[in-house]
Design a protein around this motif. Structure first.
Motif, short mmCIF file in Angstrom:
data_model
loop_
_atom_site.label_atom_id
_atom_site.label_comp_id
_atom_site.label_asym_id
_atom_site.label_seq_id
_atom_site.Cartn_x
_atom_site.Cartn_y
_atom_site.Cartn_z
N SER A 240 85.75 87.50 72.64
CA SER A 240 86.84 87.81 73.57
C SER A 240 86.27 87.78 74.99
O SER A 240 85.04 87.86 75.19
CB SER A 240 87.44 89.18 73.26
N ASP A 242 86.15 89.94 77.30
CA ASP A 242 85.40 91.14 77.66
C ASP A 242 84.25 91.41 76.69
O ASP A 242 83.54 92.42 76.82
CB ASP A 242 86.32 92.36 77.73
N SER A 243 84.08 90.54 75.71
CA SER A 243 83.01 90.65 74.70
C SER A 243 83.15 91.87 73.80
O SER A 243 82.19 92.29 73.15
CB SER A 243 81.61 90.63 75.36
N ASP A 244 84.33 92.45 73.73
CA ASP A 244 84.56 93.60 72.85
C ASP A 244 84.77 93.15 71.40
O ASP A 244 84.55 93.94 70.47
CB ASP A 244 85.78 94.40 73.30
N TYR A 245 85.22 91.90 71.22
CA TYR A 245 85.54 91.41 69.88
C TYR A 245 84.97 90.00 69.69
O TYR A 245 84.64 89.30 70.65
CB TYR A 245 87.05 91.37 69.65
N ALA A 259 84.81 93.79 65.54
CA ALA A 259 84.60 94.61 66.74
C ALA A 259 83.13 94.55 67.12
O ALA A 259 82.25 94.78 66.29
CB ALA A 259 85.02 96.06 66.48
N LYS A 261 81.99 95.88 70.43
CA LYS A 261 81.69 97.06 71.24
C LYS A 261 81.79 98.34 70.41
O LYS A 261 80.84 99.13 70.36
CB LYS A 261 82.64 97.14 72.44
N GLN A 262 82.92 98.53 69.74
CA GLN A 262 83.12 99.70 68.89
C GLN A 262 82.90 99.29 67.44
O GLN A 262 83.84 99.06 66.68
CB GLN A 262 84.52 100.28 69.08
N THR A 263 81.63 99.23 67.05
CA THR A 263 81.30 98.70 65.73
C THR A 263 81.81 99.59 64.60
O THR A 263 81.92 99.13 63.46
CB THR A 263 79.78 98.52 65.59
N ASN A 306 94.92 91.94 72.57
CA ASN A 306 94.50 91.95 71.16
C ASN A 306 95.21 90.90 70.31
O ASN A 306 95.64 91.17 69.18
CB ASN A 306 94.70 93.34 70.53
N SER A 324 93.45 98.37 66.34
CA SER A 324 92.13 98.96 66.08
C SER A 324 92.03 99.53 64.66
O SER A 324 90.94 99.78 64.17
CB SER A 324 91.83 100.05 67.11
#
Length: 346
Positions: A240, A242-245, A259, A261-263, A306, A324
């Motif tokens: 993504s 923002d590199s979050d996904y 995910a 960032k929030q693994t 998303n 999420s």
């Protein structure tokens, strides 16, 4: 599907808001939000085309002939100016072009066992070139943004399963510095991805069961993500913006979303099974997934809020929205080959 409507390849632009569609009947350029055709080049103009790389949303396209009715050999790169409707530069190579990547300041061309880097302002001026292992898939990616934290070029290293990283912010350094490698997999690489910031690399091997995420500076393994337990051909990996996904597609017909960032959002096996299964039991599985046709290759990329797009060689476009909690719902299904033209500039 008629021969003229056969899609040879698809490619997102650098911000993943547009895509090019190379066909036996020429090239089509599409916008994604909303899904509309923005430009159309028929065989009289460009012939059948195997590759088309956009330069963001500018009027510049990099084109390589291919298919049943090519206008030129596939070792010649055409730089095409959409505003003037003509080719303004040709660069000839010693062998077939496997891939082309564009930045606002550089052109990267991958051949079977060589990578060439040119200045986009002076396309006949080669900045440097590098030998590679045989790279049949033309695997190479370049950080697209001039403002990226790191300006890097990645491609398969000489050692099986390795990735070579080149700093392209200083072309002299790119020539003289010692090669930097990541020993990513034991098998041949099948797919590479680089995030917008140039700080993370994602890799998959021809085995296709695992996707590994690496830090470009430290070269440390950040995450190991499990696509599945059966071998598969991975077609595409994308971060993504923002590199979050991260998303990936394969010949199993499933697009997986992880995910980064929030693994903790990624699914894992029940604790009771982990000890028995070892590393397999410790794997991070996808946060969410959805299914498209397994009979044809597809590319995937993130849209706004998303959402994930899957574009298939059968001409279909799929848009899913995920939460999420791992819930994934279809929002759009369309056949982009049937979408009407839009005369606005792209």
């Amino acid at each position: 599907m008629s021969c003229d409507r056969r899609v040879i390849s698809l490619r997102f632009n650098q911000d993943q808001g547009c895509f090019s569609c190379c066909m036996e009947s020429g090239i089509r350029i599409y916008n994604l939000e909303p899904l509309v055709e923005k430009s159309h080049y028929d065989t009289e103009m460009v012939g059948s085309v195997s590759q088309c790389e956009m330069l963001f949303r500018t009027n510049i396209l990099a084109i390589v002939s291919g298919g049943a009715r090519p206008k030129m050999p596939d070792n010649i790169l055409h730089l095409y100016d959409d505003s003037k409707k003509k080719v303004f530069m040709e660069i000839k190579f010693s062998s077939s072009i496997r891939a082309v990547r564009l930045r606002r300041d550089k052109i990267v061309v991958a051949l079977l066992n060589k990578i060439h880097v040119f200045s986009i302002l002076y396309p006949t001026q080669e900045l440097f070139s590098l030998e590679t292992r045989d790279n049949y898939k033309g695997l190479c990616e370049v950080s697209p943004l001039a403002s990226a934290q790191k300006e890097v070029l990645i491609f398969p290293g000489h050692k099986l399963g390795s990735v070579q990283i080149v700093d392209i912010s200083n072309t002299e350094q790119g020539i003289s510095s010692a090669p930097v490698y990541i020993a990513a997999h034991k098998n041949e690489l099948a797919c590479l991805a680089l995030n917008q910031q140039g700080t993370k690399i994602a890799t998959a091997s021809c085995q296709g069961t695992l996707i590994r995420v690496w830090d470009t500076s430290s070269r440390n393994l950040l995450q190991e993500l499990r696509r599945g337990s059966d071998a598969a051909t991975v077609y595409c990996i994308n971060f993504s913006r923002d590199s979050d996904y991260l998303c990936c597609s394969s010949d199993k017909g499933t697009v997986h979303i992880f995910a980064i960032k929030q693994t903790n959002l990624n699914k894992r096996m029940a604790m009771s099974n982990v000890g028995i299964l070892g590393k397999y039991g410790e794997s991070q599985w996808g946060l969410a997934h959805f299914t498209v046709s397994a009979e044809c290759a597809c590319l995937c990329a993130f849209g706004p809020q998303n959402s994930v797009y899957a574009l298939c060689l059968d001409g279909t476009a799929h848009k899913y929205v995920f939460s999420s909690e791992g819930i994934c719902n279809m929002e759009v299904f369309d056949v982009f080959l049937d979408v009407d033209d839009d005369d606005d500039e792209f």
